[in-house]
Write a protein that holds these residues in place. Structure first.
Motif, PDB file in Angstrom:
ATOM      1  N   GLY A  37       5.451   0.319   0.742  1.00  0.00           N
ATOM      2  CA  GLY A  37       5.050  -0.205   2.042  1.00  0.00           C
ATOM      3  C   GLY A  37       3.580  -0.525   2.112  1.00  0.00           C
ATOM      4  N   ILE A  38       2.745   0.321   1.525  1.00  0.00           N
ATOM      5  CA  ILE A  38       1.302   0.080   1.548  1.00  0.00           C
ATOM      6  C   ILE A  38       0.948  -1.144   0.718  1.00  0.00           C
ATOM      7  CG2 ILE A  38      -0.934   1.026   0.850  1.00  0.00           C
ATOM      8  CD1 ILE A  38       0.248   3.805   1.549  1.00  0.00           C
ATOM      9  N   ALA A  39       1.524  -1.264  -0.473  1.00  0.00           N
ATOM     10  CA  ALA A  39       1.264  -2.450  -1.304  1.00  0.00           C
ATOM     11  C   ALA A  39       1.702  -3.712  -0.586  1.00  0.00           C
ATOM     12  CB  ALA A  39       1.989  -2.317  -2.642  1.00  0.00           C
ATOM     13  N   ALA A  40       2.840  -3.665   0.094  1.00  0.00           N
ATOM     14  CA  ALA A  40       3.331  -4.826   0.838  1.00  0.00           C
ATOM     15  C   ALA A  40       2.380  -5.211   1.955  1.00  0.00           C
ATOM     16  CB  ALA A  40       4.721  -4.523   1.412  1.00  0.00           C
ATOM     17  N   ALA A  41       1.874  -4.216   2.682  1.00  0.00           N
ATOM     18  CA  ALA A  41       0.961  -4.501   3.793  1.00  0.00           C
ATOM     19  C   ALA A  41      -0.335  -5.123   3.298  1.00  0.00           C
ATOM     20  CB  ALA A  41       0.674  -3.209   4.560  1.00  0.00           C
ATOM     21  N   VAL A  42      -0.858  -4.617   2.195  1.00  0.00           N
ATOM     22  CA  VAL A  42      -2.081  -5.193   1.621  1.00  0.00           C
ATOM     23  C   VAL A  42      -1.839  -6.653   1.241  1.00  0.00           C
ATOM     24  CG1 VAL A  42      -3.675  -5.091  -0.339  1.00  0.00           C
ATOM     25  CG2 VAL A  42      -3.014  -2.983   0.834  1.00  0.00           C
ATOM     26  N   GLN A  43      -0.685  -6.940   0.650  1.00  0.00           N
ATOM     27  CA  GLN A  43      -0.385  -8.311   0.239  1.00  0.00           C
ATOM     28  C   GLN A  43      -0.280  -9.247   1.435  1.00  0.00           C
ATOM     29  OE1 GLN A  43      -0.536  -9.566  -2.610  1.00  0.00           O
ATOM     30  NE2 GLN A  43       0.489 -11.556  -2.445  1.00  0.00           N
ATOM     31  N   VAL A  44       0.363  -8.798   2.509  1.00  0.00           N
ATOM     32  CA  VAL A  44       0.469  -9.638   3.708  1.00  0.00           C
ATOM     33  C   VAL A  44      -0.923  -9.983   4.226  1.00  0.00           C
ATOM     34  CG1 VAL A  44       1.184  -9.673   6.128  1.00  0.00           C
ATOM     35  CG2 VAL A  44       2.754  -8.844   4.374  1.00  0.00           C
ATOM     36  N   LYS A  45      -1.804  -8.992   4.257  1.00  0.00           N
ATOM     37  CA  LYS A  45      -3.164  -9.239   4.734  1.00  0.00           C
ATOM     38  C   LYS A  45      -3.900 -10.214   3.821  1.00  0.00           C
ATOM     39  CE  LYS A  45      -3.831  -6.832   8.510  1.00  0.00           C
ATOM     40  NZ  LYS A  45      -4.445  -7.376   9.742  1.00  0.00           N
ATOM     41  N   ARG A  46      -3.702 -10.099   2.533  1.00  0.00           N
ATOM     42  CA  ARG A  46      -4.343 -11.025   1.595  1.00  0.00           C
ATOM     43  C   ARG A  46      -3.856 -12.455   1.798  1.00  0.00           C
ATOM     44  NH1 ARG A  46      -4.333  -7.769  -4.252  1.00  0.00           N
ATOM     45  NH2 ARG A  46      -5.861  -6.189  -3.669  1.00  0.00           N
ATOM     46  N   MET A  47      -2.621 -12.592   2.289  1.00  0.00           N
ATOM     47  CA  MET A  47      -2.058 -13.916   2.512  1.00  0.00           C
ATOM     48  C   MET A  47      -2.266 -14.393   3.950  1.00  0.00           C
ATOM     49  SD  MET A  47       1.458 -13.658   0.213  1.00  0.00           S
ATOM     50  CE  MET A  47       1.844 -15.409   0.358  1.00  0.00           C
TER      51      MET A  47
ATOM     52  N   ILE B  46      -6.159   0.921   3.766  1.00  0.00           N
ATOM     53  CA  ILE B  46      -5.718   0.628   5.132  1.00  0.00           C
ATOM     54  C   ILE B  46      -6.892   0.250   6.015  1.00  0.00           C
ATOM     55  CG2 ILE B  46      -4.791   1.745   7.214  1.00  0.00           C
ATOM     56  CD1 ILE B  46      -2.859   3.236   5.302  1.00  0.00           C
ATOM     57  N   LYS B  47      -7.980   0.971   5.856  1.00  0.00           N
ATOM     58  CA  LYS B  47      -9.166   0.689   6.665  1.00  0.00           C
ATOM     59  C   LYS B  47      -9.787  -0.648   6.282  1.00  0.00           C
ATOM     60  CE  LYS B  47     -13.468   2.825   8.246  1.00  0.00           C
ATOM     61  NZ  LYS B  47     -14.345   4.029   8.136  1.00  0.00           N
ATOM     62  N   GLU B  48      -9.945  -0.888   4.994  1.00  0.00           N
ATOM     63  CA  GLU B  48     -10.588  -2.115   4.524  1.00  0.00           C
ATOM     64  C   GLU B  48      -9.774  -3.359   4.854  1.00  0.00           C
ATOM     65  OE1 GLU B  48     -13.029  -0.292   0.666  1.00  0.00           O
ATOM     66  OE2 GLU B  48     -11.191  -1.446   0.350  1.00  0.00           O
ATOM     67  N   ASN B  49      -8.457  -3.234   4.867  1.00  0.00           N
ATOM     68  CA  ASN B  49      -7.584  -4.374   5.150  1.00  0.00           C
ATOM     69  C   ASN B  49      -7.156  -4.457   6.615  1.00  0.00           C
ATOM     70  OD1 ASN B  49      -6.815  -5.741   2.383  1.00  0.00           O
ATOM     71  ND2 ASN B  49      -6.770  -3.529   2.007  1.00  0.00           N
ATOM     72  N   ASP B  50      -7.679  -3.535   7.438  1.00  0.00           N
ATOM     73  CA  ASP B  50      -7.378  -3.515   8.874  1.00  0.00           C
ATOM     74  C   ASP B  50      -5.866  -3.527   9.112  1.00  0.00           C
ATOM     75  OD1 ASP B  50      -7.971  -3.434  11.575  1.00  0.00           O
ATOM     76  OD2 ASP B  50      -8.050  -5.610  11.780  1.00  0.00           O
ATOM     77  N   ILE B  51      -5.171  -2.599   8.447  1.00  0.00           N
ATOM     78  CA  ILE B  51      -3.718  -2.504   8.555  1.00  0.00           C
ATOM     79  C   ILE B  51      -3.351  -1.529   9.662  1.00  0.00           C
ATOM     80  CG2 ILE B  51      -1.615  -1.786   7.357  1.00  0.00           C
ATOM     81  CD1 ILE B  51      -3.066  -2.609   4.730  1.00  0.00           C
ATOM     82  N   GLU B  52      -2.496  -1.948  10.559  1.00  0.00           N
ATOM     83  CA  GLU B  52      -2.036  -1.063  11.625  1.00  0.00           C
ATOM     84  C   GLU B  52      -0.965  -0.118  11.084  1.00  0.00           C
ATOM     85  OE1 GLU B  52      -1.708  -2.651  15.785  1.00  0.00           O
ATOM     86  OE2 GLU B  52      -1.610  -4.544  14.671  1.00  0.00           O
TER      87      GLU B  52
ATOM     88  N   LEU C 222       7.350  -4.015  -6.514  1.00  0.00           N
ATOM     89  CA  LEU C 222       8.409  -4.666  -5.743  1.00  0.00           C
ATOM     90  C   LEU C 222       8.001  -4.836  -4.280  1.00  0.00           C
ATOM     91  CD1 LEU C 222      11.585  -2.934  -7.228  1.00  0.00           C
ATOM     92  CD2 LEU C 222      10.463  -5.057  -7.944  1.00  0.00           C
ATOM     93  N   GLY C 223       7.217  -3.900  -3.756  1.00  0.00           N
ATOM     94  CA  GLY C 223       6.709  -4.051  -2.401  1.00  0.00           C
ATOM     95  C   GLY C 223       5.809  -5.266  -2.268  1.00  0.00           C
ATOM     96  N   GLN C 224       4.894  -5.438  -3.222  1.00  0.00           N
ATOM     97  CA  GLN C 224       4.010  -6.607  -3.199  1.00  0.00           C
ATOM     98  C   GLN C 224       4.801  -7.898  -3.353  1.00  0.00           C
ATOM     99  OE1 GLN C 224       0.965  -6.681  -6.234  1.00  0.00           O
ATOM    100  NE2 GLN C 224       0.185  -8.674  -5.595  1.00  0.00           N
ATOM    101  N   SER C 225       5.735  -7.932  -4.291  1.00  0.00           N
ATOM    102  CA  SER C 225       6.520  -9.150  -4.509  1.00  0.00           C
ATOM    103  C   SER C 225       7.380  -9.472  -3.297  1.00  0.00           C
ATOM    104  CB  SER C 225       7.397  -8.986  -5.752  1.00  0.00           C
ATOM    105  OG  SER C 225       6.615  -8.897  -6.919  1.00  0.00           O
TER     106      SER C 225
END
Length: 571
Positions: free
Chosen positions: A36-46, A140-146, A524-527
């Motif tokens: 879940g964390i890897a997925a959230a980081v990827q969404v923010k990057r996109m 989470i802090k650096e990517n401003d993930i809720e 798999l979370g990132q993909s």
């Protein structure tokens, strides 16, 4: 220092604006695991919007829950955000201030056989739970993930698996629970037990159990597929192949030795073992991955738990009396004189046979199952350190160890996260099976690679025809790295067109035993998050996105989709 950092990051995340439920996110993630964390980081990057809903107060799942000895057969196939994590672990330990219990090593901390993949790679694969947590909190802090803590999906009315008549347990599609709002084949919102609603364009089930998938009405299975289902020789009941982590030969299974009328010892299944290679409802055993230390200033001695039941450990005593000479654990070295301690040998931390209900159990039932696992493991450690029927030399050695004062402080050194090695598993258009792991089949739509053994812990204890106690279910068969299919992390389109399932993915029991590693879940979370963003951008279902476009983006983000090591001999 770590506790101050944790507080500074967690507190702002707990305060959610009143308009939170009104926003429609690009991706709603249920489960703050590493996937879940890897997925959230990827969404923010996109450039997308994302929220993680975590049922507990701690993010990271097993990566922050004690599993600090990274399991992966070939570390060269770990790419993308997953590799970034292990690079950040390396960077974390460059700081002399984090070495509180030992001198900072010169060069690389290798742990027990864990090394950098190549001379130029800046990665570290062994780490303390607190270090992993701090890294994820920084992300989470650096990517401003809720992140929303302590909100649980409403599972009333979820789909349930039933035996189709041959021991194979399957949940048919279509039963949608209260926790999902669905329009046709699309989820529009997730609802928690408190009544909070989270609207999204796409959704991700990042739980170990597959809870969101089940509530959404997606097909899944629980237990082990027999050979008849997919033609797998390593699946189903495996009495002949279960030679590792085994009870010593000749151990009597009865309360009164030699007397079947006296009843079976605790933990032995009277219904076992079942027909060889047949399907059954059993799943591989769970335990807690303990973080221990023998550094006296940081050590909490093992304590006899309330309600200690000596009869639970009779098999352990008889195993020693039958000639077992060791200590039943794998005590892998971590920084600062700590360990990642795992199950080993015939009677150990795995609470064999006591977890069958976990995948579909209610929240209250899971609380009870976890409590029983905790009582077993706390009692086991006290027994090994103190009981007179354990050889004195072993008691002395175990007594040097204990829980750590500075890890899992809320539980006196014990974590909340149980090692859920297997929950529900989705049934989709592609089911990863033994044939994919052995490269008899090849996924042409790779989104990452598996590389660990086809690995299952024991699933039951039974009585042999000649009246002895045995374990069953352990399988350990090496593989070469193999591609994992994109179709295995998304349901069939008619069941749900906007859900990604990177952990409880479409895989058989034995193939899942290879895939089920934390780095792979991150991959798999990132993909899966990348696919979700492409689906939104192109106005398509997850099942109909352009794989070539997905592949191009994954490669650009340094995911490893194939590797020359796939052709190397299996060791």
């Amino acid at each position: 220092m770590f506790r101050k950092l944790a507080a500074s990051i967690l507190l702002p995340l707990l305060a959610c604006p009143a308009s939170f439920a009104e926003e429609t996110y690009d991706l709603v993630i249920y489960g703050g695991t590493s996937a879940g964390i890897a997925a959230a980081v990827q969404v923010k990057r996109m450039g997308g919007s994302v929220v993680i809903i975590e049922p507990t107060r701690r993010i990271g799942g097993l990566t922050t829950g004690g599993l600090g000895q990274t399991d992966i057969g070939n570390k060269q196939v770990i790419g993308g955000i997953a590799r970034s994590f292990y690079q950040d672990v390396k960077e974390w330990y460059r700081d002399p201030k984090v070495w509180t219990a030992m001198s900072q090593p010169e060069g690389h901390f290798k742990g027990d056989g864990q090394t950098i993949t190549e001379a130029h790679e800046e990665t570290q694969w062994s780490f303390e739970p607190s270090a992993a947590l701090a890294i994820y909190q920084r992300w989470i802090k650096e990517n401003d993930i809720e992140v929303v803590f302590e909100e649980r999906l409403d599972r009333i009315g979820e789909g349930k698996a039933t035996d189709r008549g041959d021991g194979y347990w399957v949940a048919k599609p279509g039963t949608v629970g209260k926790g999902v709002v669905k329009e046709g084949n699309r989820i529009t919102a997730l609802v928690t037990t408190s009544g909070r609603k989270f609207a999204g364009k796409t959704f991700m089930d990042a739980t170990y159990e597959g809870d969101l998938m089940a509530v959404a009405g997606v097909s899944f299975t629980v237990g082990r597929e027999g050979k008849a289902v997919y033609g797998e020789t390593l699946n189903g009941v495996q009495t002949k192949k279960s030679t590792h982590h085994q009870i010593r030969k000749g151990v009597d299974p009865y309360v009164k030795p030699g007397d079947p009328e006296s009843g079976l010892l605790f933990g032995i299944d009277p219904k076992g073992p079942g027909k060889e290679n047949a399907s059954d409802h059993r799943i591989q055993a769970f335990c807690f991955r303990m973080c221990l230390t023998n550094h006296e200033p940081n050590r909490i001695p093992f304590v006899k738990p309330d309600g200690y039941n000596e009869s639970w450990y009779e098999l352990l005593f008889r195993n020693y009396e039958a000639g077992y000479l060791g200590i039943p654990w794998i005590n892998s070295s971590m920084p600062n004189m700590k360990t990642d301690t795992n199950n080993n040998e015939g009677v150990s931390t795995d609470f064999i046979g006591r977890n069958y209900d976990w995948p579909e159990a209610s929240y209250d039932e899971r609380t009870k199952i976890r409590a029983e696992h905790l009582a077993w493991q706390q009692g086991l450690m006290w027994t090994l350190a103190n009981h007179p029927r354990v050889p004195e030399s072993k008691r002395k050695e175990v007594s040097q160890w204990g829980m750590t004062k500075d890890e899992f402080t809320e539980g006196g050194g014990w974590q909340e996260q149980l090692y859920v090695r297997e929950g529900r598993r989705m049934i989709s258009a592609v089911v990863m099976t033994q044939a994919y792991c052995e490269q008899k089949k090849t996924a042409k739509d790779s989104i990452g690679m598996g590389a660990y053994n086809m690995d299952s812990h024991n699933a039951q204890r039974y009585v042999t025809p000649d009246g002895h106690a045995r374990n069953e279910g352990n399988v350990e068969v090496p593989v070469r790295p193999y591609p994992i299919s994109y179709q295995s992390i998304v349901p069939r389109e008619k069941e749900c067109s906007n859900l990604v399932v990177p952990i409880a993915l479409s895989a058989s029991h034995i193939a899942f035993g290879s895939i089920r590693m934390e780095p792979v879940f991150m991959i798999l979370g990132q993909s899966g998050a990348t696919a979700a963003m492409i689906a939104i951008q192109d106005g398509k279902s997850l099942q109909t996105i352009d794989y070539a476009k997905l592949r191009e983006r994954l490669i650009a983000d340094k995911q490893v989709l194939e590797h020359e090591s796939s052709r190397a001999p299996v060791k």
